[in-house]
Design an enzyme around this catalytic site. Sequence first.
Site, PDB file in Angstrom:
ATOM      1  CB  ALA A  36      -9.842 -86.729  86.091  1.00 13.13           C
ATOM      2  CB  ILE A  40     -13.273 -90.361  78.460  1.00 13.36           C
ATOM      3  CG1 ILE A  40     -13.168 -91.012  76.819  1.00 13.36           C
ATOM      4  CG2 ILE A  40     -14.321 -90.353  79.268  1.00 13.36           C
ATOM      5  CD1 ILE A  40     -13.081 -92.135  76.675  1.00 13.36           C
ATOM      6  CE1 TYR A 179      -6.367-100.680  76.868  1.00 15.66           C
ATOM      7  CE2 TYR A 179      -6.837-102.355  74.492  1.00 15.66           C
ATOM      8  CZ  TYR A 179      -7.286-101.251  75.730  1.00 15.66           C
ATOM      9  OH  TYR A 179      -9.104-100.297  76.049  1.00 15.66           O
TER      10      TYR A 179
END
Length: 286
Positions: A36, A40, A179
């Site tokens: 957070a 985004i 990833y």
Amino acid sequence: MHNYTLLERALFLSPSLNFEKMKKEMDGKTVLITGASSGIGKEFAYLLANTTAHLILVARREASMNVMKVEIEKATASVTVFPADLRNEEELKGLLAFLHQLTDGVDVVVSNAGISINRPIAQSLDRYHDFTRTMALNYFAPVQLLLSLIPVLEKKNGHIINVSTINALLFPIPHWAAYQASKTAFDTWLRSAEPELKIKNISTTSIYLPLVKTPMIKPTIAYQTSPAMSPVHVAEIIGHVLYTKRKVYKPWWLILGQWASVIFRSPLSFIVLRLLRKKERERGNV
């Protein structure tokens, strides 16, 4: 639109956000947002500022989230800051203990925390931690989080939103093994669990994103001039799925890439191999 170039406007079409519908859906609800403190997650938290939602912000950078809390609470939302590195087992357990003592439970989980790594296998031979730490954050942490919260979400007819990547649905490419494996693992887990969650009245949404202009892409030089989505735009997409309960968001052109990944798998493998060999030869000539 979001300071996009003409090419980006064409690539990143999406339905417009109806703020009033989103507000009606979110007022009085509790929303957990991982990752957070920037990108985004940060923009999505600000998007909800003028609702009466309770936002639980989770990330490592406590100072950044404290600034966000002050700014967001100037509007109508309330904010709880919970600093945690979700790769750390004890810190994750601490977060879960906190979430389970909430009187109102959790209504929405936005699984946004993630780590990206671009490194050739040859450079990871003595770096097994490249894979363990990537899996820890991109796969094991959200799985452990959701396993713990499913009973809570069931009581609230909750909603799980996974901020994923188009790479999870495309032909895998070299240098991104850690990833892509980790993001694909959680994407597959959530899609596999989706029917079981639906029976429990828990909605799920998978958002497959191309490049997004966040701190995560900065280490990859080639991405600096590539078309990329605005994190504000992505936040609006998340806002849209909150009230539509749309199961999947992906760019309109991704279906072409998915078809190509299946139909042209052999030619793609050949092309990738040739490009990789050429790159290796160029490195050897330096």
